[in-house]
Design a protein around this motif. Structure first.
Motif, short mmCIF file in Angstrom:
data_model
loop_
_atom_site.label_atom_id
_atom_site.label_comp_id
_atom_site.label_asym_id
_atom_site.label_seq_id
_atom_site.Cartn_x
_atom_site.Cartn_y
_atom_site.Cartn_z
N SER A 203 -8.60 0.94 -0.95
CA SER A 203 -7.73 2.07 -1.28
C SER A 203 -6.39 1.57 -1.81
CB SER A 203 -7.51 2.88 0.00
OG SER A 203 -6.57 3.88 -0.20
N GLU B 4 -2.62 1.28 -2.24
CA GLU B 4 -1.53 1.62 -1.33
C GLU B 4 -0.16 1.56 -2.00
OE1 GLU B 4 -3.83 0.01 2.69
OE2 GLU B 4 -2.12 -1.12 1.92
N LYS C 295 0.69 7.22 -0.78
CA LYS C 295 0.67 6.05 -1.67
C LYS C 295 2.04 5.94 -2.34
CE LYS C 295 -4.19 6.91 -2.89
NZ LYS C 295 -4.85 5.94 -2.02
N GLY D 125 -3.93 -3.03 -2.76
CA GLY D 125 -4.87 -2.16 -2.08
C GLY D 125 -5.20 -2.67 -0.69
#
Lengths: 329, 329, 329, 329
Positions: free
Chosen positions: A140, A142, A219, A241
């Motif tokens: 994911s 970030e 984020k 990520g």
């Protein structure tokens, strides 16, 4: 399949890129080049083996590539849309959000295609970042870091009608942030200064800026811009990520490295966007043609142009008020 | 010149570094190690060829190196100052600005020396950035980028008493920003999230943060922090000036690079601060000894500890209120 | 376990390295330093917290570290062996193959341990090459490239008694080739010139050399040497295997990189072997101590010293005759 | 100025490159493509917007680009020369030195122009090496290192008629050595093995080779070749001079770097010559056209083709006899 005909409006720096790419692209035909400056149009047309055309004739082509001054973009887009023509328009659609919205309504009503020129999405390295993020390689996203510096500031006369650093220059980075974050920003904070040239500050603009974006899920993105970089056009992105980091950097003219008592030295970065994004401009045109041929939606489209402008407006306001600005895209 | 005697308080991770460096430094003598955990003290003392000492005896040494838990720092500093002893204290002096101010008053009244452990200033690469900025090599500093990521988050139990990410982790970057900007920040904006571990968010802290600093003259600094980096301890700085850019990067265990169908691969970054800053800790001790020997002022001192805490407090407040915070250092 | 006692013979440049490392190593004790130059011995002993000793006393220690001029090595090794002492001897054992063979017989007869100072095997990066080759990561080694350049030539007076470039300088690379090829060379071809300094040529030596080694199974190795490198001590290795490539490169003082209109510049390579191989010298001593403590065979030992000398002799002959020379190790 | 007409002979892999570049070059006109395989000619002609032509018609063009099999080169060169046409011919002119000499006599008698396709001289990075050497930046060239590896061996059927590794593959590196040394080699030594594929050895060829060149003044050059590189097409050069070092390296598809627990990873090298030397092929054609337009001598010309073949022959002999071979260019 008959070859699609393309007309290029505007024979300036960016019009020259697109006209040459259209002329060299085997899938389309350059019907002509238009510019209010007939000499410029003539010179570019000759270099591309095309002819000079009038404004009316331009809208007879299957697709119109708009590279004229910003304040003509929306009008030309609307005219092309009403004529049922596809449009590739350099960013921005307009400096006014209201005007952009009105223009996009016209395009929507006409059901025609509109691509907005966020060329960096098509840079092979930045595009690979997107592909690899989507592959899940770094988990994911970030925290995104975008470093973007021009080699030197434009003339103050240009600054005055540019809409300011955020709308003129950082808008590319704001689009890139949206492209890579995979989630819309909800908050924009900007800090900015005129450090490169006091005349820029006197003209009401800034030349050095640091922006923070935050999305609904938390984020983060940091963007920095400067109108000065002695070592070339500095264009770097790094994506942090949950599973790792991906970054893409500057390009150089050669791979040559020297070693002397001063150390190990490589080339400076490529000088400016014409060199750095040469491959991106070609890929961008290919993507536009692909969409015309296969009938699929265009990316980035008018709404991407609108959203980046909203972010640029928010950054402009934040820099002036020293307060973060909430946005809803 | 008689050899200066040093006592080390605290035999934990950081105390071990300092005790070993004191023992190996030819200019000073390690008189002993103190810790509330007698076994830890004994083990470290043995490894350094020193003896275990009681708390009272520690303050008989010429200099005291404080590596005990944060909540004991200010008391120990004051006790040493009142005894006329020099102090090297790990950051922070205290998590309360008021307590730090009171402690620094005691040191001032005693006229003793206090160095605060911002070790990164002594990293050979980061220190070279400072030296080269001062040489004028890149002109005036305009924009500073600090990227700092821990390999993994500490236990939530530690988080709870750490003062939060800004006071515990980013305080190092805030000190570095002051060190390299050459001008005090006047505005702090922070955006932060708990993306790495929901338990960190539940504990009221964050693990991913983006901070913007602005100085009175308009210089900008962007700092990003994360409690996670799969590729090691990520410690990078980039200084953009009017005449060029200077940057310093991560270190690796070896220079080995492999090449296969997957590409060219170098080592990950050194795992954490013990490895990355090994040389910095030695240089830091040398600088402390230099100041004791030549009588010159110490840098960084208690006021540097105070100012970084004020910035960390401001960042904490900004992250909680979503508003920039003005500071006056 | 009682701590092993070490005596260091020779207080020159390399003796200083070993004496300091012995003194700083917690597992052994430096009993004293010997040198024909009493002042040099005194200075080094003081710096290490050790005492000056006479030659006889040196051989009372458990281990003797020989850092005296080359023509004393074999005699001292034999004397130590006959006294039942372990020896660490700087390369070469001797410049005469016959003398080396005789000396190794004495050691063999005495059953004592002898380590020869091929420090580069212990460089963390070069050592990692070996480990990773053995792991099978790049399959079978096919082609090895060793680039090795000194920053500047030694005085011609040194050249004259050095045995020539192949025995004095390239012997390290020849040992490294044996270490990494995993198979003994059977053929040596050398081409060499005096390009750096005509005085070196006048002294009968060369300063620039290119050597090719071939093993029985056909593995190849190219070595290049120069007595000049304006950018520091150039020490690089590249191993090409059936499944990929591994390489290890130069080290720099800092990670700082600057960017200006001239390009991107990093530090030059570390200046010379003292800096480049600091970690290697410490690891080498540790390996020697390990072997003394655990009773296992020493690597590299006297036979490694002999084999590298045979290769250096063959290269010398090849450069003089312009013919490849067959060797049998 | 009338536009020069070009005919391309051969529609294989390399013919496709040249035909497309001729078609895209605004200064010349592609009159047609010839190939014994009419289908291949048709396909390429269509892709270039040109027509298929017969062999006779090809020699009516102003210039002929010869990309047919090696054994036809000399005949076609002679035919074009006799017709007064300029020729660009892919390397080699022929695998027989005598045949090359005879062919060059015909060209000389005809007074026509002949360029030989040593494309690497036009690689922007390798070309920059030459320019920077000539500028005096690194002083006098002393030692040249050329590393050149193909990603995978060609079919053994190709090997059999290729003339062997030295004439087929290393000839490019031998030309590069001449180009960069600025002085002709007088001695060639080669060591070589079949390590990649036993079938290559069975066919009488080698796949791994190390060559040493020496010039009259003592400059040295080391070349290594392998028919295998898992990480792409490995093409690197390093030039060591009296004042410093210059090197040029591999190119990658993107600048993307990832960081994970495995380390920092960039793309592999570009896969093979089509990708790596795309810019070189375009620049090579431009240089040929320049020479046709301005009437100046062509570089590299037939004599360069001859000299590289002589060096390749010498290397072949040396590898077979294990003796250095003297050459006189």
């Amino acid at each position: 399949m008959t070859t699609l005909s393309f007309a290029v409006l505007g024979a300036g720096r960016i019009g020259q890129i697109h006209a040459r790419n259209v002329a060299a692209n085997g899938r389309v035909r350059l019907t002509g080049v238009y510019d209010v400056d007939a000499g410029a149009a003539q010179k570019l047309a000759a270099a591309c083996g095309a002819q000079v055309i009038g404004l009316d004739a331009a809208f007879d082509a299957d697709a119109v590539v708009i590279c004229t001054p910003t304040d003509t973009h929306a009008d030309f887009i609307e005219r092309a849309a009403k004529a049922g023509k596809a449009v590739f328009c350099e960013k921005p659609v307009d400096l006014s959000e209201a005007r952009v919205r009105a223009c996009l309504e016209v395009v929507k009503a006409a059901g025609t295609k509109l691509m907005v020129g966020f060329n960096r999405r098509f840079d092979p390295s930045f595009n690979a970042l997107k592909t690899r993020i989507l592959s899940g390689e770094i988990g994911s996203v970030e925290l995104l870091t975008i470093l973007s510096r021009d080699p030197a500031p434009p003339p103050v006369s240009y600054i005055a009608r540019s809409g300011g650093l955020f709308r003129d220059m950082m808008i590319h980075d704001l689009d890139m942030a949206r492209f890579l974050l995979g989630e819309e920003p909800v908050e924009v904070f900007a800090a900015a200064s005129a450090l490169v040239d006091p005349a820029i500050g006197a003209a009401g603009d800034v030349d050095t800026a640091a922006v923070t974006l935050k999305t609904a899920s938390g984020k983060l993105c940091q963007i920095s811009n400067s109108r000065r970089a002695t070592y070339g056009y500095d264009q770097r992105i790094e994506v942090h990520g949950s599973k790792g980091l991906l970054r893409a950097g500057n390009m150089t003219q050669t791979t040559v490295e020297s070693a002397t008592a001063s150390g190990f030295t490589t080339d400076p970065a490529l000088p400016f966007f014409l060199e750095r994004y040469a491959a991106a401009y070609r890929a961008e045109l290919d993507a536009f043609i692909d969409a015309l041929v296969d009938g699929k939606p265009i990316t980035p489209d008018g709404s991407d142009g609108l959203k980046s402008l909203i972010l640029a407006d928010a950054a402009t306001e934040s820099a002036q008020t020293s307060k973060p600005v909430r946005v809803s895209l």
